[in-house]
Design a protein around this motif. Structure first.
Motif, PDB file in Angstrom:
ATOM      1  N   LYS A 200       0.842  -1.201   0.000  1.00 11.73           N
ATOM      2  CA  LYS A 200       0.000   0.000   0.000  1.00 11.73           C
ATOM      3  C   LYS A 200       0.879   1.253   0.000  1.00 11.73           C
ATOM      4  O   LYS A 200       0.641   2.191  -0.763  1.00 11.73           O
ATOM      5  N   ALA A 201       1.903   1.218   0.861  1.00 14.12           N
ATOM      6  CA  ALA A 201       2.808   2.367   0.942  1.00 14.12           C
ATOM      7  C   ALA A 201       3.512   2.580  -0.396  1.00 14.12           C
ATOM      8  O   ALA A 201       3.672   3.718  -0.862  1.00 14.12           O
ATOM      9  N   ILE A 204       1.214   4.166  -2.903  1.00 11.89           N
ATOM     10  CA  ILE A 204       1.017   5.590  -2.611  1.00 11.89           C
ATOM     11  C   ILE A 204       2.265   6.389  -3.012  1.00 11.89           C
ATOM     12  O   ILE A 204       2.169   7.488  -3.561  1.00 11.89           O
ATOM     13  N   MET A 205       3.420   5.800  -2.771  1.00 14.96           N
ATOM     14  CA  MET A 205       4.661   6.484  -3.176  1.00 14.96           C
ATOM     15  C   MET A 205       4.693   6.679  -4.690  1.00 14.96           C
ATOM     16  O   MET A 205       5.078   7.734  -5.184  1.00 14.96           O
ATOM     17  N   LEU A 207       2.161   6.905  -6.552  1.00 16.55           N
ATOM     18  CA  LEU A 207       1.116   7.882  -6.862  1.00 16.55           C
ATOM     19  C   LEU A 207       1.619   9.319  -6.719  1.00 16.55           C
ATOM     20  O   LEU A 207       1.239  10.204  -7.485  1.00 16.55           O
ATOM     21  N   VAL A 208       2.475   9.552  -5.723  1.00 14.95           N
ATOM     22  CA  VAL A 208       2.942  10.924  -5.517  1.00 14.95           C
ATOM     23  C   VAL A 208       4.241  11.210  -6.282  1.00 14.95           C
ATOM     24  O   VAL A 208       4.862  12.239  -6.079  1.00 14.95           O
ATOM     25  N   GLY A 209       4.639  10.263  -7.148  1.00 18.72           N
ATOM     26  CA  GLY A 209       5.756  10.558  -8.043  1.00 18.72           C
ATOM     27  C   GLY A 209       7.112  10.052  -7.593  1.00 18.72           C
ATOM     28  O   GLY A 209       8.138  10.571  -8.035  1.00 18.72           O
ATOM     29  N   ALA A 210       7.111   9.048  -6.714  1.00 22.05           N
ATOM     30  CA  ALA A 210       8.405   8.488  -6.299  1.00 22.05           C
ATOM     31  C   ALA A 210       9.008   7.706  -7.464  1.00 22.05           C
ATOM     32  O   ALA A 210       8.297   6.978  -8.161  1.00 22.05           O
ATOM     33  N   THR A 211      10.297   7.855  -7.656  1.00 21.64           N
ATOM     34  CA  THR A 211      10.960   7.129  -8.745  1.00 21.64           C
ATOM     35  C   THR A 211      11.205   5.681  -8.311  1.00 21.64           C
ATOM     36  O   THR A 211      11.109   5.351  -7.124  1.00 21.64           O
TER      37      THR A 211
ATOM     38  N   PRO B  75       6.898   9.004 -13.065  1.00 23.15           N
ATOM     39  CA  PRO B  75       6.957   9.659 -11.745  1.00 23.15           C
ATOM     40  C   PRO B  75       7.009  11.184 -11.841  1.00 23.15           C
ATOM     41  O   PRO B  75       6.432  11.880 -10.998  1.00 23.15           O
ATOM     42  N   ARG B  78       3.595  12.477 -12.457  1.00 24.33           N
ATOM     43  CA  ARG B  78       2.740  12.356 -11.267  1.00 24.33           C
ATOM     44  C   ARG B  78       3.051  13.415 -10.224  1.00 24.33           C
ATOM     45  O   ARG B  78       2.218  13.715  -9.372  1.00 24.33           O
ATOM     46  N   ARG B  79       4.249  13.961 -10.283  1.00 24.77           N
ATOM     47  CA  ARG B  79       4.567  15.065  -9.360  1.00 24.77           C
ATOM     48  C   ARG B  79       3.796  16.324  -9.730  1.00 24.77           C
ATOM     49  O   ARG B  79       3.708  17.255  -8.945  1.00 24.77           O
ATOM     50  N   ILE B  91      -0.777   6.243   4.018  1.00 26.69           N
ATOM     51  CA  ILE B  91       0.080   5.150   4.501  1.00 26.69           C
ATOM     52  C   ILE B  91      -0.223   4.945   5.987  1.00 26.69           C
ATOM     53  O   ILE B  91      -0.113   5.878   6.785  1.00 26.69           O
ATOM     54  N   VAL B 106       9.588  12.899  -1.818  1.00 23.89           N
ATOM     55  CA  VAL B 106       9.943  12.177  -3.051  1.00 23.89           C
ATOM     56  C   VAL B 106      10.486  13.111  -4.124  1.00 23.89           C
ATOM     57  O   VAL B 106      11.203  12.670  -5.023  1.00 23.89           O
TER      58      VAL B 106
END
Lengths: 285, 220
Positions: A200-201, A204-205, A207-211, B75, B78-79, B91, B106
């Motif tokens: 899940k984490a 979500i990561m 989703l917020v644009g984590a590479t 990514p 999405r930012r 989370i 991030v």
């Protein structure tokens, strides 16, 4: 620094969530790496023994009696002309007894009424005589001398030692490969559980644009830490065991610091590879 | 700012979900995407943050052409898109503040900036006093505010909300829509997918109405 802190926090979360499974993996990796580690030490020590054995390896030519000084010189020249002989030394029966006394002590020879040791020639040899057929040819040649009673050369033993070392190396390699696979599999399984637990984490990561690297770093680091810790525990265990065996049974030389570092590096890389396998397969990123 | 042209999306030939959708959004606009369940609202939202790709048609968001965007660049797209879901998607083992800060972490913003912006946005959505609580300790309305704060904190090109009031009671729904309005006034572009047509109409904003995967109405 902040990235490192974040990775550590994420690893802490994963370990906290799956504490028992993580400890189990650590123990299994430790056991898995102990076996090839032990074979490594055994093979290393046998190779050292072989080197030492070769250094002191001589061919002993025992005589029926004490030849005259002129005959000794003639035989010396003859022996020195044989292929693979690098040095010839005459050892009278008196000198042989003296040497024996030096080695085994006075008590050993005190009760002897007469000197039972024959005179001999001690021949130093080069590598060409480590080959048994070559050694046999020279032995046969030397045995033709009428004064010669027996020729003793430990090439058979050297050869057997070589075979043992080769077998252990093959075994070490085979077990090493098997263990490498199993360590990768074990770590991959633990990281897979960690990934599932953090799915899940992770989503979500994403989703917020984590590479990809941002998400993978904690999992790969976790794998690396498990591999490194397992290898570290195995190295410690083998170090203590070597010390124990050295004190109570036979001298065992523990690998030097560079070998230990290479062992730890192997553990680290196996762990990281296992984690990459797990994350690549179970994280669609 | 957002251009959607002749979008089609189907899962197999027999099951078209979206057909010929075309619309645009200007910077700072707040638009409601309405329609009954199964009309294709969520699918359209998913196409806009590249959770899925359209079967055909083109989507452009700011400098990004979503059709040709390589996977490794997703990514970065999405930012520029803040997304709010019906189920909050926070989370569980991070506090409200940590969930919001994640969006800034991030993108590699400095620690000071992260703390400042997180505080500002949590004050704006009215849950600064709940910053240290975990999602399970928050009410539905508070959790959705935290999710909204996370979507807004990076000041994205557009905020997409997929049925954001789906799990909220009427009072919380109104408060959340008011918050969207407040954020829109600050300059953010917002696209809200909702089945609550009446509530959307009350806000007097542009409405895109979907029926069976087709855009039936585009009105203000």
């Amino acid at each position: 620094m902040r990235t490192l802190f974040r990775i550590m926090v994420e690893i802490g979360r994963s370990i906290r969530h799956e504490l028992l499974s993580t400890l189990g993996t650590l123990l299994t990796v430790f056991l898995a790496l102990t076996v090839p580690g032990a074979l490594w030490i055994i093979s290393d020590n046998l190779a050292r023994t072989e080197r030492e054995f070769k250094t002191g390896l001589t061919m002993d030519v025992f005589l029926t009696g004490e030849p005259s000084p002129e005959r000794i010189e003639e035989i010396k020249i003859y022996l020195g002309s044989q292929s693979g002989i690098t040095n010839v030394k005459y050892l009278s029966s008196e000198e042989a007894l003296y040497k024996m006394r030096e080695i085994f002590g006075l008590d050993m020879v005190k009760g002897l009424e007469e000197n039972p040791l024959p005179a001999s020639f001690v021949l130093e040899v080069d590598q060409s005589l480590y080959d048994p057929p070559a050694a046999d040819r020279v032995k046969a040649e030397i045995s033709k001398l009428p004064e010669v009673e027996d020729v003793v050369f430990a090439s058979e033993m050297l050869n057997r030692l070589k075979h043992i070392i080769r077998s252990i190396k093959i075994l070490w390699l085979a077990i090493g490969i098997l263990v490498a696979f199993s360590a990768v599999f074990i770590v991959a399984n633990t990281v897979r559980v960690a990934v599932a637990d953090r799915r899940k984490a992770v989503e979500i990561m994403q989703l917020v644009g984590a590479t990809r690297n941002y998400i993978l770093a904690p999992f790969v680091s976790l794998g690396g830490i498990l591999g490194l810790s397992g290898a570290g525990l195995a190295a410690l265990f083998l170090g203590f065991s070597s010390g124990f065996v050295s004190r109570h049974l036979v001298k065992v030389v523990f690998p030097d610091i560079y070998d230990v570092m290479a062992f730890l590096l192997i553990g680290l890389l196996l762990g990281m590879f296992g984690a990459l396998v797990a994350t690549g397969k179970h994280l669609k990123i | 700012m957002l251009e959607v042209e002749n979008i089609h999306k189907s899962y197999g030939i027999a099951h078209p979900v979206l057909s010929g959708i075309t619309f645009g959004m200007e910077k700072g606009e707040m638009v409601f995407l309405t329609g009954a369940s199964g009309a294709g609202k969520s699918t359209l939202i998913r196409l806009l943050y590249l959770e899925e790709k359209p079967t055909s048609g083109t989507i452009r968001l700011g400098p990004y052409d979503l059709n040709t965007l390589p996977r490794r660049r997703i990514p970065f797209l999405r930012r520029q898109v803040g997304v709010v879901f019906q189920d909050f998607r926070l989370i569980p083992d991070r506090t409200a503040a940590e969930n919001v800060a994640l969006a800034l972490e991030v993108v590699g913003r400095p620690g000071m900036e992260i703390r400042k912006k997180t505080e500002d946005i949590l004050r704006l959505v009215g849950i600064w006093n709940k910053k240290d609580l975990y999602p399970r300790q928050l009410s539905g309305g508070e959790a959705q505010r935290a999710a909204l704060a996370r979507a807004v904190v990076t000041e994205p090109l557009v905020i997409l909300a997929d049925e954001p009031t789906g799990n909220l009671d009427n009072a919380n729904s109104i408060e959340l829509f008011d918050l969207f309005k407040k954020i829109n006034i600050r300059g953010s572009s917002i696209l809200i997918a909702t089945h609550e047509v009446a509530m959307a109409e009350e806000y007097g904003r542009r409405i895109l109405h979907l029926e069976n995967g087709r855009l039936k109405e585009d009105r203000t």
